[in-house]
Each structure stands twice: as C-alpha cells, then as structure tokens.
Design a protein around this motif. Structure first.
Motif, short mmCIF file in Angstrom:
data_model
loop_
_atom_site.label_atom_id
_atom_site.label_comp_id
_atom_site.label_asym_id
_atom_site.label_seq_id
_atom_site.Cartn_x
_atom_site.Cartn_y
_atom_site.Cartn_z
N ARG A 1 0.83 -1.21 0.00
CA ARG A 1 0.00 0.00 0.00
C ARG A 1 0.86 1.26 0.00
O ARG A 1 0.56 2.24 -0.69
N GLU A 2 1.94 1.26 0.81
CA GLU A 2 2.81 2.43 0.87
C GLU A 2 3.49 2.69 -0.47
O GLU A 2 3.66 3.84 -0.89
N ILE A 3 3.87 1.61 -1.15
CA ILE A 3 4.50 1.77 -2.48
C ILE A 3 3.50 2.38 -3.45
O ILE A 3 3.82 3.30 -4.22
N ARG A 4 2.27 1.87 -3.42
CA ARG A 4 1.22 2.40 -4.31
C ARG A 4 0.91 3.87 -3.97
O ARG A 4 0.64 4.67 -4.87
N GLN A 5 0.98 4.18 -2.68
CA GLN A 5 0.68 5.55 -2.25
C GLN A 5 1.72 6.52 -2.77
O GLN A 5 1.41 7.68 -3.11
N VAL A 6 2.97 6.07 -2.83
CA VAL A 6 4.04 6.91 -3.37
C VAL A 6 3.83 7.14 -4.86
O VAL A 6 4.00 8.24 -5.39
N ILE A 7 3.45 6.07 -5.57
CA ILE A 7 3.25 6.17 -7.02
C ILE A 7 1.99 6.96 -7.36
O ILE A 7 1.97 7.76 -8.30
N HIS A 8 0.92 6.72 -6.58
CA HIS A 8 -0.36 7.41 -6.83
C HIS A 8 -0.80 8.11 -5.53
O HIS A 8 -1.63 7.60 -4.78
N VAL B 1 -6.51 0.84 0.41
CA VAL B 1 -6.91 0.18 1.66
C VAL B 1 -6.25 -1.19 1.73
O VAL B 1 -5.79 -1.73 0.73
N VAL B 2 -6.22 -1.73 2.93
CA VAL B 2 -5.69 -3.07 3.17
C VAL B 2 -6.86 -3.99 3.50
O VAL B 2 -7.65 -3.69 4.39
N LYS B 3 -6.94 -5.09 2.76
CA LYS B 3 -8.04 -6.03 2.97
C LYS B 3 -7.52 -7.39 3.46
O LYS B 3 -6.40 -7.78 3.15
N LEU B 4 -8.36 -8.08 4.19
CA LEU B 4 -8.10 -9.46 4.60
C LEU B 4 -9.40 -10.22 4.47
O LEU B 4 -10.42 -9.83 5.04
#
Length: 478
Positions: free
Chosen positions: A360-367, A373-376
């Motif tokens: 998620r953090e990587i995606r947040q940096v890119i976008h 969100v994080v799902k389980l």
C-alpha cells in the motif's frame, strides 16, 4: 483493578489444574510408579484454589482485568505445574522445573533435560499433557468447564487466544470454548488412533498426539520422532502438525458446510504457499544428504511442518543441514502458524498484513491521490487493527533482541544465543547449534533460563498481557 475477581478466577483455574493432574496420577498408579509428586501437589492446589474461589467480588470486569488475569494465571499455573517435577527429584533446581513447566504449558518444547527416557512415565505424561492443556489455553478450558463466568469471558478469550483478531464462533463465549475444545479433542483422538493403527504403542501415541495437538514437541525419546525411524509415523505427525496450525474457526466453518468460505481465507492460502514452497526449496538443498529424493522430501516436509507449526519435533538433525536450509527454518520460526490455531510465533495473518501494508505504501508513493486500503478475506481493515499489527511486530522484534542481549552473558555463540530466544518467544523449542533438535537448554545459567521462561510466556500470550501485568497503572484500584 478488581483484584478479588481476578484472584477468584485464579482459584477456579488452579482447581481445574488440580483435576487435570489426576490423569498423570493414574498413569503413575497403572505403571506402579511413585505417585508422591502428584499426591503432594493436587491437595495443595485444591486447598489454595478453593480458598481463593471463596472471595466475594462484584462483577466489574473489563479488558484491563482480562489481560491482567490471563498473565497472572499463566505465571501461577506454570509455577504450580512445576511442583510435580520438583517433588520427583529428577530436576536439579526449581528454576529448571519452572522452565520445563512453562515450556510445557506454552507449548514450546524447550527442555533442560539431557536425557528424557530415564524419567518415570507419569512425569513424562504430565510433561506432554501440559502441551495439550496449553495448546488451546488453560483459561479457555476453564471457561468451557465453568460457563458461570458469564460475559466477562470474552475479555479472557481476547487476552489468551493467539492472533490479531478474536471473535466468538457463537453468541456465548462459553459455547465458543466448548466448540473449540470439541474440535481440538476430535482431532487429537483421530491422531491417537491413526498412530496406534500405524504401530505406535498406546502410551507413545498419547504423548506424541498431545505434543502435536498443542504444537508443543516434548517427546519421550531422546532423539524425538527420529528415534522410531518410521516413515509412517513421520508422515502422520507431519499431516497433523499442519492441521493443528490452521485457524480452528475454519474447521467450524467446515462443520457447517461452508467449504467455499474456508478456501477463500487469505491466511490459509498464504500459509499453504509458504509451507509447500519451503518444502520444495529445502528438498532441493538437502537432496545430496539422502539416498532418494523421496527421503529428502519426507524429512524436509516434517521439519518445515514442525517449525512453522512451532511444534518442535525432529525426524532428523537439521542442525547438520546446509546453511540455506537452516536459515530458511529460522525464518519460518518468525512466521509461525495461522491465527486462532495452537501454534505460536508472529502468525501468518500478521506477516501477510505487513506485506500488504508495504504494498500500500508503495502504491501511495506512485499514486498519492489514490485511496488505498488493506483487505483481509475481502474485508477492509481499520487503521487501528493495522496499527496493532505494527506495534506487535515491533515489540516482538525489540523483546527478541533485548532478551538475546541479556542471555549473551552466558557467552555462547550468536547462533545458539539468538535462536534460543527466537525458539522460546516463538514457542518452537529447538533452535540451532547448542539448542538444536538433538541439544537442550541445560547449559544456560539460571538467570538465562528465567529470561527464556518469560520469553515463552510473552510469546504464548502475544506480549500485551505480560506488559499489562508489569505495568504500574494496572495495579491501581481505580
């Protein structure tokens, strides 16, 4: 803090512990061994437990009391469970007895004994039966037997049950406990019968099934399961080690016919991928050590199952395996079993969530403007739940490093010192080098054994209850 209610619950639990000692007492009588260790301990527990249970208290019971009670009860149950060992005369000091008792109840399987086969069958039975009692939880057993505890039991279940999320299977906590123990007993009985049909003696089948069910690992053989040199025994125990590593809530779903929902579990799929990938990699790495590929796969599967389930049984001395396989097994010591199982360590669900948080953090940096969100299992997790996972992981690592520093005063190698702590806080048992599968913890000082005992309890109760117990604010009466 509602001390009277906490002590009353402690008293009831001690009486339940006394009742469980009747079984090893019966084993002593059956094999015509000296029953004195249990005849001295049982009345003592009954008297102390009865007096504590008479305390009058109000019903104010909140999460603070739940975590405090669980930590205190586990310490006391371990301390009193050590008494039969102490009275038997086979252990050098009470600290050694306490270490063995804590290792039993927390399903760690670490031992200070250099040879177990000379011990009486009754003592060895109690040693393994501790695994079975501690696997599902001594408090959950108390809840199942004493449903009169009422609504407050959910706080106890949350404090004692392993995993980041704890929920009731049915509306009543006592009924949830009975369902869990029903599944637990059913699987244990099935393993006992299958091992017996495979040719293992009744007594051996019982104690090794207790160790497998609780993912504990105490054996009645010095060489553990390797002493039998029987592929059938190894395959059966491997399968059941993995079965007991699965969240018991999934078995409840299976019983209700919700098969599709079971295989939609993200944690289960992650667990199976890690298991089969590890078996494949280790099998390739140790192929040259065995005559056939099948033999290499069998030993790789057994040790992967033993370590990731945090059982600790051994079919071979993996301390002699190549460095790649040894390091991979150490990594599995950190991952551990599924949440809601009898296994220990960090748990697959937490590891999976940490990976997803990194993604998620990587995606947040890119976008930067995207909502990530994080799902389980298809459900979005709240930030509070994710924060708890990060805090647990950080505390787990810091405690591991701190304990490693403390016991380094014994001046053993880094491999022995570090893996001893990892194996104890992860409730695994064997580590590498001095504490390898064919080694033991006898050489550690009494100070180090005390630290390692606390690590076992911290790992079994997943850190927070012990931190609450030693917090000054928890002792206030407000």
């Amino acid at each position: 803090m509602n001390f009277r209610l906490v002590f009353k619950l402690t008293g009831k639990t001690l009486m339940v512990e006394a009742a469980t000692m009747l079984l090893p007492l019966a084993v002593c009588l059956y094999y015509r061994e000296n029953p004195t260790p249990f005849l001295l301990t049982i009345p003592l527990l009954i008297v102390v437990g009865f007096l504590l249970s008479l305390l009058k208290s109000n019903d104010h019971f909140f999460p603070r009391e739940g975590f405090f009670a669980v930590a205190l009860i586990w310490l006391l149950v371990s301390a009193t469970g050590a008494l039969p060992f102490y009275f038997s005369g086979y252990f050098p000091t009470y600290i050694d007895c306490f270490f063995e008792s804590v290792s039993g109840f927390t399903t760690t399987g670490a031992s200070i004994l250099t040879a177990v086969e000379p011990l009486p069958k009754g003592i060895l039975f109690w040693r393994s039966f501790m695994h079975w009692l501690g696997g599902m939880g001594v408090l959950i057993l108390t809840i199942a037997l004493l449903p009169s505890l009422g609504a407050r039991t959910l706080h106890l279940m949350k404090a004692e049950s392993p995993g980041p999320v704890v929920s009731k299977l049915v509306p009543k906590s006592s009924q949830s406990s009975k369902i869990l123990y029903g599944i637990y007993c059913g699987l244990t009985i099935i393993e006992i019968l299958i091992l017996r049909l495979a040719g293992m003696p009744w007594y051996d089948s019982l104690v090794h099934s207790f160790g497998t069910a609780g993912t504990g690992g105490f054996s009645i053989k010095n060489l553990s399961i390797a002493a039998y040199n029987n592929p059938a025994f190894e395959i059966i125990i491997t399968i059941f080690m993995l079965l007991f590593s699965v969240n018991f809530a999934l078995y409840f779903l299976l019983l209700r016919g919700k098969i599709k929902q079971v295989f939609q579990s993200d944690e289960l799929r992650f667990f199976l991928v890690v298991v089969f990938l590890s078996i494949a990699l280790i099998s390739i790495n140790i192929r040259s050590l065995y005559t056939t590929l099948g033999e290499a796969v069998r030993h790789a599967a057994f040790q992967v199952g033993s370590i990731i389930s945090t059982t600790g049984y051994a079919s071979a001395d993996f301390n002699q395996w190549p460095e790649f396989s040894r390091i991979l097994l150490v990594l599995l010591m950190f991952i551990g079993a599924c949440a809601g199982s009898t296994g220990g360590a960090i748990k697959c669900s937490r590891i999976l969530l940490i990976f997803r948080c990194i993604r998620r953090e990587i995606r947040q940096v890119i976008h930067p403007r995207a909502v990530n969100v994080v799902k389980l299992d298809g459900h979005v997790l709240e930030e509070g739940a994710l924060r708890s996972v990060h805090i647990f992981f950080s505390a787990y690592i810091f405690i591991t490093l701190g304990a490693t520093l403390l016991i380094s005063v014994d001046n053993f190698s880094f491999g022995s010192t570090f893996t001893a702590v990892v194996a104890c806080i992860g409730n695994i048992g064997p580590g590498l080098e001095l504490v390898g599968p064919m080694g033991n913890y006898a050489s550690f000082s009494l100070f180090s054994k005390t630290i390692l005992s606390l690590c076992m309890i911290v790992g079994r109760l997943e850190i927070l209850p012990i931190l609450v117990l030693f917090s000054g604010n928890a002792w206030k009466r407000s």
